[in-house]
Design a protein around this motif. Structure first.
Motif, mmCIF file in Angstrom:
data_model
loop_
_atom_site.group_PDB
_atom_site.id
_atom_site.type_symbol
_atom_site.label_atom_id
_atom_site.label_comp_id
_atom_site.label_asym_id
_atom_site.label_seq_id
_atom_site.Cartn_x
_atom_site.Cartn_y
_atom_site.Cartn_z
ATOM 1 N N HIS A 62 0.816 -1.217 0.000
ATOM 2 C CA HIS A 62 0.000 0.000 0.000
ATOM 3 C C HIS A 62 0.849 1.266 0.000
ATOM 4 C CE1 HIS A 62 -3.745 -2.162 0.417
ATOM 5 N NE2 HIS A 62 -3.204 -2.881 1.384
ATOM 6 N N LEU A 63 2.142 1.133 0.217
ATOM 7 C CA LEU A 63 3.024 2.298 0.286
ATOM 8 C C LEU A 63 3.750 2.597 -1.015
ATOM 9 C CD1 LEU A 63 4.688 1.947 3.799
ATOM 10 C CD2 LEU A 63 2.996 3.612 3.084
ATOM 11 N N SER A 64 4.093 1.553 -1.738
ATOM 12 C CA SER A 64 4.888 1.769 -2.947
ATOM 13 C C SER A 64 4.584 0.674 -3.954
ATOM 14 C CB SER A 64 6.387 1.772 -2.613
ATOM 15 O OG SER A 64 6.783 0.510 -2.134
ATOM 16 N N SER A 65 5.009 0.931 -5.173
ATOM 17 C CA SER A 65 4.846 -0.095 -6.201
ATOM 18 C C SER A 65 5.927 -1.147 -6.011
ATOM 19 C CB SER A 65 4.945 0.527 -7.587
ATOM 20 O OG SER A 65 6.210 1.110 -7.764
ATOM 21 N N ASN A 66 5.777 -2.238 -6.687
ATOM 22 C CA ASN A 66 6.752 -3.326 -6.563
ATOM 23 C C ASN A 66 7.985 -3.045 -7.406
ATOM 24 O OD1 ASN A 66 5.319 -5.038 -4.773
ATOM 25 N ND2 ASN A 66 3.918 -5.512 -6.442
ATOM 26 N N VAL A 67 9.023 -3.792 -7.141
ATOM 27 C CA VAL A 67 10.254 -3.675 -7.914
ATOM 28 C C VAL A 67 9.959 -4.092 -9.352
ATOM 29 C CG1 VAL A 67 12.605 -4.546 -8.147
ATOM 30 C CG2 VAL A 67 11.619 -4.193 -5.873
ATOM 31 N N ASN A 68 10.491 -3.327 -10.311
ATOM 32 C CA ASN A 68 10.210 -3.636 -11.715
ATOM 33 C C ASN A 68 10.790 -4.996 -12.109
ATOM 34 O OD1 ASN A 68 12.889 -3.267 -13.270
ATOM 35 N ND2 ASN A 68 12.786 -1.438 -11.991
ATOM 36 N N ASN A 69 10.220 -5.574 -13.147
ATOM 37 C CA ASN A 69 10.602 -6.926 -13.583
ATOM 38 C C ASN A 69 12.058 -7.028 -14.000
ATOM 39 O OD1 ASN A 69 8.074 -7.909 -13.093
ATOM 40 N ND2 ASN A 69 7.348 -7.672 -15.195
ATOM 41 N N ILE A 70 12.571 -5.994 -14.669
ATOM 42 C CA ILE A 70 13.963 -6.040 -15.128
ATOM 43 C C ILE A 70 14.905 -6.117 -13.932
ATOM 44 C CG2 ILE A 70 15.760 -4.721 -16.312
ATOM 45 C CD1 ILE A 70 13.509 -3.638 -18.144
ATOM 46 N N ALA A 71 14.651 -5.308 -12.917
ATOM 47 C CA ALA A 71 15.493 -5.321 -11.720
ATOM 48 C C ALA A 71 15.405 -6.668 -11.010
ATOM 49 C CB ALA A 71 15.102 -4.189 -10.780
ATOM 50 N N GLN A 72 14.212 -7.241 -10.953
ATOM 51 C CA GLN A 72 14.053 -8.542 -10.302
ATOM 52 C C GLN A 72 14.833 -9.620 -11.052
ATOM 53 O OE1 GLN A 72 10.063 -9.661 -8.880
ATOM 54 N NE2 GLN A 72 9.421 -7.576 -9.417
#
Length: 199
Positions: A67-77
């Motif tokens: 609820h605070l932030s978006s998730n880590v982008n797929n490329i970074a993961q």
């Protein structure tokens, strides 16, 4: 209890990074381990990390984070997964470079009268004692705190340092050696020239 293990692979001189839970396993129900790929794999700014801890705490943290932030982008993961699961040869190469730079910055800082820099055993920061320079004159200015000295260093020598006040008492500076050998040599030379002018 939180323990940050982000520098676990960046230790020197035979010093081993040991997780607190290996030393005191009875802390397991009350301990949260934080780590990530930023330091070991030079992925600063990618914002990929993890927490290990009791299941209920991790579930609550996951709910809060969603609820605070978006998730880590797929490329970074994907990049983090490749870094963690792939060959670790480059980690050793980077570690050797940090070790070389660590020795260079400590020697360079200790060559300045009024500065005492202990040799760090982990991470990539030097933390010299500059109390011997406080109150001395630099181009007509007499800094009384490491914050004042840090400002003066940035203005006159064009080298960015963090004053000790950011971490506790005045009288110290933090310098990173996570940069090229050439830039490090130039920065240390500028510091030697400027700080060496103290009267």
């Amino acid at each position: 209890m939180f323990t940050d293990e982000i520098y676990e692979h960046l230790t020197y001189d035979g010093v081993n990074s040991v997780s607190i839970l290996k030393v005191v396993p009875e802390l397991t129900p009350n301990c949260i381990i934080l780590n990530g790929v930023a330091k070991t794999y030079a992925m600063t700014g990618w914002r990929v990390g993890w927490m290990v801890g009791p299941q209920d705490v991790i579930a609550a943290a996951s709910n809060l984070q969603s609820h605070l932030s978006s998730n880590v982008n797929n490329i970074a993961q994907r990049a983090a997964l490749a870094a963690l699961a792939g060959p670790q040869d480059e980690v050793a190469v980077m570690h050797a470079a940090f070790d070389r730079r660590r020795k260079a910055i400590v020697a360079g800082l200790n060559a300045i009268e009024g500065v005492h820099c202990p040799t760090p055993q982990g991470a990539f920061y030097a933390y010299p004692d500059v109390r011997g320079l406080l109150g001395k004159e630099f181009d007509g200015v007499r800094p009384q705190t490491s914050a004042e000295l840090a400002d003066l260093i940035l203005e006159k020598a064009l080298v960015a340092v963090v004053p000790g006040e950011a971490f506790g008492p005045s009288g110290y500076l933090r310098l990173s050696y996570a940069l090229s050998d050439e830039d490090l040599a130039e920065g240390v030379e500028r510091l030697q020239k400027f700080l060496g002018s103290a009267r």
